[in-house]
Design an enzyme around this catalytic site. Sequence first.
Site, PDB file in Angstrom:
ATOM      1  N   ARG A   1      61.476  17.997  50.946  1.00 23.48           N
ATOM      2  CA  ARG A   1      61.156  18.110  52.366  1.00 23.48           C
ATOM      3  C   ARG A   1      59.748  17.571  52.596  1.00 23.48           C
ATOM      4  NH1 ARG A   1      63.754  23.014  50.989  1.00 23.48           N
ATOM      5  NH2 ARG A   1      65.677  23.413  52.190  1.00 23.48           N
TER       6      ARG A   1
ATOM      7  N   LYS B   1      60.900  26.092  51.371  1.00 25.09           N
ATOM      8  CA  LYS B   1      61.304  26.710  52.630  1.00 25.09           C
ATOM      9  C   LYS B   1      61.997  28.043  52.388  1.00 25.09           C
ATOM     10  CE  LYS B   1      63.976  25.667  56.819  1.00 25.09           C
ATOM     11  NZ  LYS B   1      64.838  24.655  57.483  1.00 25.09           N
TER      12      LYS B   1
ATOM     13  N   HIS C   1      63.103  13.680  57.319  1.00 26.57           N
ATOM     14  CA  HIS C   1      64.395  14.350  57.127  1.00 26.57           C
ATOM     15  C   HIS C   1      65.538  13.351  57.122  1.00 26.57           C
ATOM     16  CE1 HIS C   1      65.057  18.581  56.527  1.00 26.57           C
ATOM     17  NE2 HIS C   1      66.236  18.506  57.110  1.00 26.57           N
TER      18      HIS C   1
ATOM     19  N   ARG D   1      66.308  12.567  53.586  1.00 28.53           N
ATOM     20  CA  ARG D   1      67.068  13.638  52.922  1.00 28.53           C
ATOM     21  C   ARG D   1      68.539  13.568  53.304  1.00 28.53           C
ATOM     22  NH1 ARG D   1      65.470  18.679  51.003  1.00 28.53           N
ATOM     23  NH2 ARG D   1      66.774  19.784  52.510  1.00 28.53           N
TER      24      ARG D   1
ATOM     25  N   HIS E   1      69.001  24.168  49.417  1.00 21.30           N
ATOM     26  CA  HIS E   1      69.578  25.020  50.453  1.00 21.30           C
ATOM     27  C   HIS E   1      69.881  26.398  49.884  1.00 21.30           C
ATOM     28  CE1 HIS E   1      71.085  21.312  52.915  1.00 21.30           C
ATOM     29  NE2 HIS E   1      69.809  21.575  53.101  1.00 21.30           N
TER      30      HIS E   1
ATOM     31  N   TYR F   1      77.603  17.937  55.502  1.00 24.68           N
ATOM     32  CA  TYR F   1      77.744  16.651  54.835  1.00 24.68           C
ATOM     33  C   TYR F   1      79.178  16.372  54.407  1.00 24.68           C
ATOM     34  CZ  TYR F   1      72.679  16.812  54.797  1.00 24.68           C
ATOM     35  OH  TYR F   1      71.368  16.897  55.183  1.00 24.68           O
TER      36      TYR F   1
END
Length: 230
Positions: A79, A104, A175, A178, A201, A210
């Site tokens: 990120r 995150k 992003h 990514r 995640h 995705y």
Amino acid sequence: RGHLCCEIRTFLRYLHTSGALQDDLTRAVPRVAHPRLASLPPRLAWPQVRMLIDSIDTSRPEGLRDKAIVLLLATVGLRAHEVQGLELGDIAWRAGEIRLPRTKTRRERIVPLLQEVGAALADYVLHGRPPLDVPQVMLRHIAPPGPITSSNGIVCIVRRHLRRARISVPRGGAHLLRHSLATRMVNAGVPIKSVADVLGHASINTTAIYTKVDTITLAAVALPFPGGAR
């Protein structure tokens, strides 16, 4: 449509509170349904990502830094704030790993130090990075030199090189890369759990968006059209 309905409700609420309308009609305006997985993530095809990486001029220290930044985003899946906060001690050169304690999800994440990424980082640290006694890897090259203070600085760097490479995108910066990496992995048949692990995640539900870009698998499970050829 959602914005329009919101504005109408605001206007009706104003009319009611000002006394122009006796009844509050805001509930008469329907809410627009927007399923969480309704949209597709913005992404670039891998040839465009490769063109972006190769277009960066590395003849100057800033170019060495920017190439390392784009590679971290596009091939490792970091990120923007992880790149901005990356410290020299987070890079395990001999083990070929990058340890990310400031993620995150607030859990340490370990990602592989790919050969091209490691070479770009080493090139910047050895030949481009200002000799400042600070732990951060990515530094500003304009006065006063020092660490990049926010993830927005990483986003601006990516957008600048997208413009220079004449790659037109509707939205997105760091992003976007990514999303492009995740799309490439899914289309290559990488299990969704592995994609979630690479992206860091906490929940596989976050990665589920995705699955909609995996056109090969989607075509395999599509049902025949009613009334079509038998």
